[in-house]
Design an enzyme around this catalytic site. Structure first.
Site, PDB file in Angstrom:
ATOM      1  N   LYS A  87      44.208  46.633 -74.741  1.00  0.00           N
ATOM      2  CA  LYS A  87      44.223  46.113 -73.372  1.00  0.00           C
ATOM      3  C   LYS A  87      43.250  44.932 -73.287  1.00  0.00           C
ATOM      4  CE  LYS A  87      44.581  48.481 -68.918  1.00  0.00           C
ATOM      5  NZ  LYS A  87      44.125  49.652 -68.185  1.00  0.00           N
TER       6      LYS A  87
HETATM    7  O1  G3P Z   1      45.172  51.075 -64.136  1.00  0.00           O
HETATM    8  C1  G3P Z   1      44.236  50.412 -63.345  1.00  0.00           C
HETATM    9  C2  G3P Z   1      43.540  51.377 -62.481  1.00  0.00           C
HETATM   10  O2  G3P Z   1      42.784  52.296 -63.227  1.00  0.00           O
HETATM   11  C3  G3P Z   1      42.740  50.770 -61.405  1.00  0.00           C
HETATM   12  O3  G3P Z   1      42.874  51.626 -60.355  1.00  0.00           O
HETATM   13  O4  G3P Z   1      42.349  52.628 -58.193  1.00  0.00           O
HETATM   14  O5  G3P Z   1      40.558  51.456 -59.524  1.00  0.00           O
HETATM   15  O6  G3P Z   1      42.346  50.158 -58.407  1.00  0.00           O
HETATM   16  P1  G3P Z   1      41.971  51.442 -59.041  1.00  0.00           P
END
Ligand code: G3P
Length: 218
Positions: A87
């Protein structure tokens, strides 16, 4: 549409894998920190542990932000297990790194995508996946599903093989909307996946079936 689990939590990964509908896992440095994973070796061991649980693509993120550093980390991560996808953030050095890693047949997931232009550059560099972040766009009153649709349409129109992972999924409606616009993958917290099961008419219907069965078989 494939389901990836968006966590580094081993118990949840095992639970989701046992549930039987998980095709892979995505992690990021914040998710690793949440599990208290510290130090280079511990990170590597954690990724290998995940790979040994789920037979699917497992995204492991580089933390370097310079080209050389990303390549070094990317090659090391890819060497941990054949299912690792490296990634890489969608920054200038990241796009260069994706091009370089792709040329070595190392699969990549270009992360922190918030616009069609970013998704285009990642695809041109040869990214295996791009990860647009839905929840974070919704947080700033921007239509995240429209972005997923734009990227899916652009890739289709120009025959890019790059697949779209809808990320930063926060709830079940995100998942359903991603299905509707043709996302290849949704990477979700376990709660959002399990939330798809919930319907009061299912619970009421099952209770009635069992009650009728009990009446005749008491
Ligand atoms: O896959 C990306 C994710 O982990 C981010 O999620 O909820 O932190 O925006 P969030």
């Amino acid at each position: 549409m494939k389901f990836f689990l968006d966590t580094a939590n081993i118990d949840q990964i095992k639970e989701a894998n046992d549930f039987g509908v998980i095709d892979g896992v995505t992690t990021n440095p914040s998710l690793m920190a949440k599990e208290g994973v510290q130090g280079e070796q511990a990170f590597k061991d954690h990724y290998v542990e995940i790979c040994n649980i789920v037979d699917g693509d497992i995204s492991a993120e580089v933390v370097a932000t310079d080209f050389e550093g990303m390549i070094k980390e990317g090659v090391e991560l890819a060497g941990l297990h054949p299912n690792i996808v490296v990634k890489v953030p969608c920054i200038r050095e990241g796009i260069k790194a994706i091009k370089h890693l792709s040329a070595q047949n190392i699969r990549t997931n270009c992360t922190l995508i918030f616009s069609p232009g970013q998704a285009l550059l990642a695809a041109k560099a040869g990214a295996t996946y791009v990860s647009p972040f839905l929840g974070r766009l919704d947080d700033i009153s921007t239509d995240s599903i429209f972005l997923v649709q734009q990227i899916v349409d652009i890739y289709k129109e120009y025959n890019y093989p790059t697949q779209v992972i809808a990320a930063s999924i926060r709830h079940t409606m995100h998942i359903v909307q991603c299905l509707e616009v043709g996302a290849h993958v949704a990477t979700c917290p376990l709660d959002a996946i399990l939330g798809l099961l919930k319907h009061p008419l299912t619970d009421i219907g099952l209770e009635k079936f069992l009650e009728d069965h009990r009446k005749l078989n008491a």
